[in-house]
Design a protein around this motif. Structure first.
Motif, PDB file in Angstrom:
ATOM      1  N   ASN A  98       0.825  -1.206   0.000  1.00 12.89           N
ATOM      2  CA  ASN A  98       0.000   0.000   0.000  1.00 12.89           C
ATOM      3  C   ASN A  98       0.860   1.258   0.000  1.00 12.89           C
ATOM      4  OD1 ASN A  98      -2.348  -1.500   0.017  1.00 12.89           O
ATOM      5  ND2 ASN A  98      -2.688  -1.311   2.213  1.00 12.89           N
ATOM      6  N   LYS A  99       1.991   1.183   0.654  1.00 15.08           N
ATOM      7  CA  LYS A  99       2.906   2.324   0.706  1.00 15.08           C
ATOM      8  C   LYS A  99       3.379   2.707  -0.686  1.00 15.08           C
ATOM      9  CE  LYS A  99       6.918   3.857   3.388  1.00 15.08           C
ATOM     10  NZ  LYS A  99       7.851   3.437   4.474  1.00 15.08           N
ATOM     11  N   ILE A 100       3.749   1.707  -1.489  1.00 18.40           N
ATOM     12  CA  ILE A 100       4.185   1.976  -2.861  1.00 18.40           C
ATOM     13  C   ILE A 100       3.039   2.569  -3.677  1.00 18.40           C
ATOM     14  CG2 ILE A 100       4.908   0.898  -5.030  1.00 18.40           C
ATOM     15  CD1 ILE A 100       6.481  -1.119  -3.344  1.00 18.40           C
ATOM     16  N   GLU A 101       1.876   1.946  -3.598  1.00 17.16           N
ATOM     17  CA  GLU A 101       0.735   2.393  -4.392  1.00 17.16           C
ATOM     18  C   GLU A 101       0.365   3.841  -4.092  1.00 17.16           C
ATOM     19  OE1 GLU A 101      -3.216   0.192  -5.823  1.00 17.16           O
ATOM     20  OE2 GLU A 101      -3.154   0.496  -3.654  1.00 17.16           O
ATOM     21  N   ASN A 102       0.518   4.247  -2.842  1.00 23.03           N
ATOM     22  CA  ASN A 102       0.120   5.583  -2.422  1.00 23.03           C
ATOM     23  C   ASN A 102       1.288   6.552  -2.288  1.00 23.03           C
ATOM     24  OD1 ASN A 102      -2.832   5.211  -1.973  1.00 23.03           O
ATOM     25  ND2 ASN A 102      -2.099   3.645  -0.560  1.00 23.03           N
ATOM     26  N   LEU A 103       2.473   6.147  -2.729  1.00 20.75           N
ATOM     27  CA  LEU A 103       3.622   7.036  -2.678  1.00 20.75           C
ATOM     28  C   LEU A 103       3.344   8.276  -3.529  1.00 20.75           C
ATOM     29  CD1 LEU A 103       6.323   6.214  -1.171  1.00 20.75           C
ATOM     30  CD2 LEU A 103       7.355   6.114  -3.430  1.00 20.75           C
ATOM     31  N   SER A 104       3.880   9.410  -3.121  1.00 21.14           N
ATOM     32  CA  SER A 104       3.647  10.646  -3.869  1.00 21.14           C
ATOM     33  C   SER A 104       4.516  10.750  -5.110  1.00 21.14           C
ATOM     34  CB  SER A 104       3.900  11.856  -2.969  1.00 21.14           C
ATOM     35  OG  SER A 104       5.260  11.907  -2.576  1.00 21.14           O
ATOM     36  N   LYS A 105       5.452   9.813  -5.275  1.00 20.16           N
ATOM     37  CA  LYS A 105       6.334   9.804  -6.438  1.00 20.16           C
ATOM     38  C   LYS A 105       6.073   8.544  -7.260  1.00 20.16           C
ATOM     39  CE  LYS A 105       9.806  12.344  -3.830  1.00 20.16           C
ATOM     40  NZ  LYS A 105      11.193  12.431  -3.342  1.00 20.16           N
ATOM     41  N   PRO A 106       6.097   8.648  -8.581  1.00 23.25           N
ATOM     42  CA  PRO A 106       5.821   7.475  -9.417  1.00 23.25           C
ATOM     43  C   PRO A 106       6.856   6.373  -9.208  1.00 23.25           C
ATOM     44  CG  PRO A 106       5.698   9.489 -10.708  1.00 23.25           C
ATOM     45  CD  PRO A 106       6.289   9.860  -9.386  1.00 23.25           C
ATOM     46  N   VAL A 107       6.373   5.143  -9.166  1.00 20.90           N
ATOM     47  CA  VAL A 107       7.239   3.970  -9.053  1.00 20.90           C
ATOM     48  C   VAL A 107       7.016   3.105 -10.291  1.00 20.90           C
ATOM     49  CG1 VAL A 107       7.907   1.973  -7.670  1.00 20.90           C
ATOM     50  CG2 VAL A 107       7.025   4.039  -6.538  1.00 20.90           C
ATOM     51  N   ILE A 108       8.105   2.823 -11.015  1.00 20.93           N
ATOM     52  CA  ILE A 108       8.040   2.007 -12.223  1.00 20.93           C
ATOM     53  C   ILE A 108       8.707   0.667 -11.953  1.00 20.93           C
ATOM     54  CG2 ILE A 108       8.545   1.896 -14.688  1.00 20.93           C
ATOM     55  CD1 ILE A 108       9.116   4.926 -14.572  1.00 20.93           C
ATOM     56  N   ALA A 109       7.991  -0.411 -12.160  1.00 22.35           N
ATOM     57  CA  ALA A 109       8.575  -1.749 -12.022  1.00 22.35           C
ATOM     58  C   ALA A 109       9.249  -2.139 -13.325  1.00 22.35           C
ATOM     59  CB  ALA A 109       7.505  -2.762 -11.652  1.00 22.35           C
ATOM     60  N   ALA A 110      10.522  -2.492 -13.261  1.00 22.19           N
ATOM     61  CA  ALA A 110      11.248  -3.050 -14.408  1.00 22.19           C
ATOM     62  C   ALA A 110      11.334  -4.552 -14.174  1.00 22.19           C
ATOM     63  CB  ALA A 110      12.630  -2.426 -14.525  1.00 22.19           C
ATOM     64  N   ILE A 111      10.411  -5.294 -14.771  1.00 27.04           N
ATOM     65  CA  ILE A 111      10.240  -6.721 -14.489  1.00 27.04           C
ATOM     66  C   ILE A 111      11.200  -7.507 -15.371  1.00 27.04           C
ATOM     67  CG2 ILE A 111       8.591  -8.625 -14.386  1.00 27.04           C
ATOM     68  CD1 ILE A 111       6.371  -6.474 -14.228  1.00 27.04           C
ATOM     69  N   ASN A 112      12.306  -7.936 -14.799  1.00 26.83           N
ATOM     70  CA  ASN A 112      13.418  -8.515 -15.556  1.00 26.83           C
ATOM     71  C   ASN A 112      13.475 -10.034 -15.480  1.00 26.83           C
ATOM     72  OD1 ASN A 112      14.048  -7.884 -12.763  1.00 26.83           O
ATOM     73  ND2 ASN A 112      16.081  -8.722 -13.158  1.00 26.83           N
ATOM     74  N   GLY A 113      12.323 -10.689 -15.426  1.00 25.07           N
ATOM     75  CA  GLY A 113      12.299 -12.142 -15.344  1.00 25.07           C
ATOM     76  C   GLY A 113      11.036 -12.594 -14.638  1.00 25.07           C
ATOM     77  N   PHE A 114      11.146 -13.616 -13.815  1.00 26.28           N
ATOM     78  CA  PHE A 114       9.978 -14.131 -13.102  1.00 26.28           C
ATOM     79  C   PHE A 114       9.396 -13.078 -12.162  1.00 26.28           C
ATOM     80  CE2 PHE A 114      12.273 -18.207 -13.880  1.00 26.28           C
ATOM     81  CZ  PHE A 114      11.292 -18.826 -14.644  1.00 26.28           C
ATOM     82  N   ALA A 115       8.067 -12.887 -12.255  1.00 27.97           N
ATOM     83  CA  ALA A 115       7.316 -12.076 -11.294  1.00 27.97           C
ATOM     84  C   ALA A 115       6.127 -12.920 -10.873  1.00 27.97           C
ATOM     85  CB  ALA A 115       6.867 -10.760 -11.916  1.00 27.97           C
ATOM     86  N   LEU A 116       6.335 -13.682  -9.817  1.00 30.34           N
ATOM     87  CA  LEU A 116       5.360 -14.683  -9.397  1.00 30.34           C
ATOM     88  C   LEU A 116       4.886 -14.397  -7.977  1.00 30.34           C
ATOM     89  CD1 LEU A 116       7.207 -17.852 -10.738  1.00 30.34           C
ATOM     90  CD2 LEU A 116       5.455 -16.484 -11.901  1.00 30.34           C
ATOM     91  N   GLY A 117       3.634 -14.700  -7.705  1.00 29.40           N
ATOM     92  CA  GLY A 117       3.108 -14.542  -6.361  1.00 29.40           C
ATOM     93  C   GLY A 117       3.343 -13.139  -5.833  1.00 29.40           C
TER      94      GLY A 117
END
Length: 255
Positions: free
Chosen positions: A92-111
């Motif tokens: 929730n902290k990331i989702e509501n952060l006042s600064k944009p967060v970009i995920a660079a998904i460099n392989g498995f993103a599971l669970g």
């Protein structure tokens, strides 16, 4: 400050956070979640940083999931607290952060790894990425927001299919259904993510902070009212004055 499981690199107005547990495919354990929470808090308070990129170390995995060994013997109370604590201090902290967060998904993103990516505001993926929520194969359901964030991104039907079947989908499929924004060759992923970060960093941080809050309410009955309120509030802020002046003077704004 140095961390055991997290690396932080600041480049101009962008910070790159790398989850650094390659020996376990960057699986999320309690310590990693705690360290990430601290790092995000520090970067939000850092006025020199406007955009944050989150990725994983190595070439195989963004985050391959939660560290199952840590909670395999939990009872109901401990398990619920685990999920609640993770949501409160990180997801929730990331989702509501006042600064944009970009995920660079460099392989498995599971669970928990996919849940972490979904908490970010934007997702780019490498061509070798594989994404999924395999919790039902363990007799569980996603516990870090997967049942809530995935339907908002891809629709209820596709979310149900992914959650019920526990199948992994390739990066291109993830783009087709709206789970990731763009797909790039692995050796270009971080470069392209940083390019986007720089574009965002050049824009008004005041406006972007308000946009994040308003967008997060887009599926509630408060969304439109919040948008109108923030639109009005920004007229009293320095960034609006600079942005409008720059437009009228035919120059680039300096925020």
């Amino acid at each position: 400050m140095t961390y055991d499981n997290v690396l932080v690199n600041k480049e101009e107005k962008t910070a790159v956070i790398t989850i650094n547990r390659p020996e376990s495919l960057n699986a999320l354990n309690a310590k990693t979640i705690e360290e990430l929470s601290i790092v995000f808090g520090e970067l939000e308070a850092d006025s020199t940083i406007r955009v944050i990129v989150l990725t994983g170390s190595g070439e195989k995995s963004f985050v391959a999931g939660a560290d199952i060994k840590e909670f395999s013997d939990f009872n109901q109370e401990k398990a619920e607290q685990l999920a609640r604590n993770g949501q409160n201090i990180l997801f929730n902290k990331i989702e509501n952060l006042s600064k944009p967060v970009i995920a660079a998904i460099n392989g498995f993103a599971l669970g928990g790894g996919l849940e972490l990516a979904m908490a970010c505001h934007i997702r780019y993926a490498s061509e070798n990425a594989r994404l999924g929520l395999p919790e039902v194969t363990l007799g569980l359901i996603p516990g870090y927001g997967g049942t809530q964030r995935l339907p908002k991104l891809v629709g209820k039907g596709m979310a149900n299919e992914m959650i019920f079947s526990a199948k992994m989908i390739p990066a291109q499929k993830a783009k087709e259904i709206g789970l990731v924004n763009e797909v790039y060759p692995a050796d270009q992923l971080l470069l392209k993510t940083k390019e986007l970060a720089q574009m965002i960093a050049n824009n008004s941080p005041m406006a972007i902070g308000k946009a994040i809050k308003a967008t997060n309410l887009s599926d509630t009955d408060k969304g439109f009212e919040t948008e109108m309120t923030y639109f009005g509030e920004l007229f009293e802020m320095d960034d609006k004055r600079e942005g409008v002046s720059a437009f009228l003077e035919k120059r680039k704004p300096v925020f």
